[in-house]
Design an enzyme around this catalytic site. Structure first.
Site, PDB file in Angstrom:
ATOM      1  N   THR A  65      -4.248   5.598   6.828  1.00  0.00           N
ATOM      2  CA  THR A  65      -5.119   5.028   6.524  1.00  0.00           C
ATOM      3  C   THR A  65      -4.427   3.141   7.073  1.00  0.00           C
ATOM      4  O   THR A  65      -5.375   1.969   6.501  1.00  0.00           O
ATOM      5  CB  THR A  65      -5.393   4.104   4.844  1.00  0.00           C
ATOM      6  N   ALA A  66      -3.900   3.302   8.053  1.00  0.00           N
ATOM      7  CA  ALA A  66      -3.652   1.329   8.191  1.00  0.00           C
ATOM      8  C   ALA A  66      -4.052   1.549   9.725  1.00  0.00           C
ATOM      9  O   ALA A  66      -4.647   0.340   9.805  1.00  0.00           O
ATOM     10  CB  ALA A  66      -1.996   1.835   8.699  1.00  0.00           C
ATOM     11  N   ARG A  67      -3.478   1.922  10.959  1.00  0.00           N
ATOM     12  CA  ARG A  67      -4.208   1.217  12.087  1.00  0.00           C
ATOM     13  C   ARG A  67      -4.633   3.058  13.280  1.00  0.00           C
ATOM     14  O   ARG A  67      -3.532   3.502  12.834  1.00  0.00           O
ATOM     15  CB  ARG A  67      -3.706   0.335  12.996  1.00  0.00           C
ATOM     16  N   HIS A 103     -12.894   4.258   7.965  1.00  0.00           N
ATOM     17  CA  HIS A 103     -12.366   3.031   7.635  1.00  0.00           C
ATOM     18  C   HIS A 103     -12.981   2.751   5.793  1.00  0.00           C
ATOM     19  O   HIS A 103     -13.476   1.714   6.123  1.00  0.00           O
ATOM     20  CB  HIS A 103     -12.661   2.216   8.280  1.00  0.00           C
ATOM     21  N   GLU A 134     -12.464   2.551  17.406  1.00  0.00           N
ATOM     22  CA  GLU A 134     -13.510   3.201  16.290  1.00  0.00           C
ATOM     23  C   GLU A 134     -14.593   1.305  16.280  1.00  0.00           C
ATOM     24  O   GLU A 134     -14.529   0.530  17.108  1.00  0.00           O
ATOM     25  CB  GLU A 134     -12.975   1.910  15.046  1.00  0.00           C
ATOM     26  N   ILE A 188       0.813  -1.357   0.056  1.00  0.00           N
ATOM     27  CA  ILE A 188      -0.317   0.269  -0.288  1.00  0.00           C
ATOM     28  C   ILE A 188       1.188   1.184   0.447  1.00  0.00           C
ATOM     29  O   ILE A 188       0.487   2.040  -0.876  1.00  0.00           O
ATOM     30  CB  ILE A 188      -0.692   0.013   0.906  1.00  0.00           C
ATOM     31  N   ASP A 247      -8.230   7.627   8.129  1.00  0.00           N
ATOM     32  CA  ASP A 247      -9.707   6.532   8.110  1.00  0.00           C
ATOM     33  C   ASP A 247      -9.635   5.544   9.115  1.00  0.00           C
ATOM     34  O   ASP A 247     -10.521   5.011   8.868  1.00  0.00           O
ATOM     35  CB  ASP A 247      -9.029   5.625   6.094  1.00  0.00           C
ATOM     36  N   GLY A 303     -10.527   2.324   3.194  1.00  0.00           N
ATOM     37  CA  GLY A 303      -9.939   1.578   2.659  1.00  0.00           C
ATOM     38  C   GLY A 303     -10.701   0.841   1.453  1.00  0.00           C
ATOM     39  O   GLY A 303     -10.062   0.691   0.518  1.00  0.00           O
ATOM     40  N   SER A 304     -10.684  -0.598   2.114  1.00  0.00           N
ATOM     41  CA  SER A 304     -10.627  -1.210   1.016  1.00  0.00           C
ATOM     42  C   SER A 304     -12.406  -1.645   0.425  1.00  0.00           C
ATOM     43  O   SER A 304     -12.559  -2.646   0.242  1.00  0.00           O
ATOM     44  CB  SER A 304     -10.936  -2.973   1.470  1.00  0.00           C
TER      45      SER A 304
HETATM   46  C1  DGY Z   1      -7.900  -4.678   6.193  1.00  0.00           C
HETATM   47  O1  DGY Z   1      -8.021  -5.429   5.581  1.00  0.00           O
HETATM   48  O2  DGY Z   1      -6.621  -4.642   6.899  1.00  0.00           O
HETATM   49  C2  DGY Z   1      -8.387  -3.493   6.087  1.00  0.00           C
HETATM   50  O3  DGY Z   1      -8.071  -2.415   7.692  1.00  0.00           O
HETATM   51  C3  DGY Z   1     -10.404  -3.667   5.809  1.00  0.00           C
HETATM   52  O4  DGY Z   1     -10.287  -2.325   4.701  1.00  0.00           O
END
Ligand code: DGY
Length: 323
Positions: free
Chosen positions: A240-242, A289, A271, A162, A266, A291-292
């Protein structure tokens, strides 16, 4: 393929319809039709008679939960690339295999990182709100203004899939890429990005900083009062990670003082019950959240998890095995 009885798999959440249908062909599935977040006790109770679990980051698979799972459970597949919600050591000790879903969400997540970067820099959140709330005054040469992106330096912590996909997007915006990673990338992956062995070396150069590393005991709280102080005044922070990579008190204080000019987030600690002070800040661009969160990516994640479950129950090595 699998002889005899179909393995029984607990699906802790709703998954994309095509994924659930494909899982139901191969396995006896125990579904969660209401998509309710299950408590630890409910997961343990529903796992009775199951051979495997398909979980999400919403399920905290702590040592306590893993140790309480019935003997029959031999694999936990997570519908995520991140696996900080699973105690891998506890799973290893119990002899439970754990798999995740790398690569398939790279582009979608890097898109959101770029969206946050641009949105935070150019004030997409306050601009949008001004329009919606009827507070848009006449166009003016001197206000309101955002931050230029092109020609600026982007520091990336964690240059995995990523991180590299974000770098590719940022290069198209004429940004210079710096990164901090445990190991320097080989030249074909590094391109023109500049590696920094230490954060101390990289952070003072970062007009923008993006967190793209996994959450591990080493990286938790990596963005804290000390590291934020190393950023130049007016830096923009993206995550966008954690959420647990960030010390919220430190980031919020820096956003309030303007040392960090803006943030695009994000992911958050705790959360969806995020630190309420973020909601009060004008200089943050917040997403839930996402991202995906595209159908194509979520299906790809589901099929990747399915491939791992299938491989395991066919006696093959699951391709994305963590332990
Ligand atoms: C993951 O896959 O770890 C993401 O945070 C979910 O989108």
């Amino acid at each position: 393929m699998m002889k005899g009885h179909k393995p029984r798999i607990l699906l802790t959440r709703r998954y994309p319809a095509r994924v659930e249908a494909a899982l139901a062909e191969l396995f006896e599935t125990v579904e969660n039709p209401e998509d309710r977040r299950l408590s630890a006790d409910e997961i343990i109770a529903q796992a009775v008679g199951c051979d495997g679990l398909l979980v999400c980051p919403t399920e905290r698979m702590t040592a306590q939960v893993i140790n309480a799972l019935p003997e029959s459970v031999r694999i936990i597949a997570t519908f995520s690339v991140g696996y900080d919600h699973i105690d891998l050591e506890a799973a290893r000790t119990r002899g439970i295999v754990v798999t995740h879903t790398p690569e398939v969400l790279t582009d979608a997540t890097a898109d959101v990182a770029m969206l946050l970067l641009l949105g935070a820099a150019r004030g997409a959140y306050w601009g949008e709100r001004m329009v919606r709330e009827g507070r848009w005054g006449a166009w003016a040469p001197t206000h309101p203004l955002g931050i230029d992106v092109s020609g600026r330096r982007l520091g990336i912590i964690g240059m995995g899939h990523i991180g590299r996909a974000l770098a590719k997007r940022a290069r198209a915006f004429d940004m210079d890429i710096h990164y901090h990673n445990r190991r320097r990338l080989p030249p074909e992956l590094e391109g023109d990005a500049i590696w920094h062995e230490t954060l101390e070396e990289m952070l003072p150069l970062c007009d923008f900083l993006s967190l793209n590393c996994a959450s591990t005991p080493e990286t938790r709280g990596i963005l804290n009062a000390e590291t934020i102080a190393l950023l130049p005044k007016g830096a923009v922070v993206i995550n966008t990670a954690r959420g647990d990579l960030v010390d919220d008190d430190a980031l919020i204080a820096a956003l309030q003082s303007g040392h960090v000019a803006a943030a695009g987030l994000d992911v958050f600690n705790n959360e969806p019950d995020i630190d309420p002070r973020y909601r009060e800040l004008e200089n943050v661009f917040l997403l839930p959240h996402l991202g995906s969160a595209t159908p194509r990516t979520r299906e790809a994640m589901g099929f990747r998890a399915l491939d791992n479950l299938r491989a395991f129950f066919e006696g093959r090595e699951p391709p994305d095995r963590l332990v």
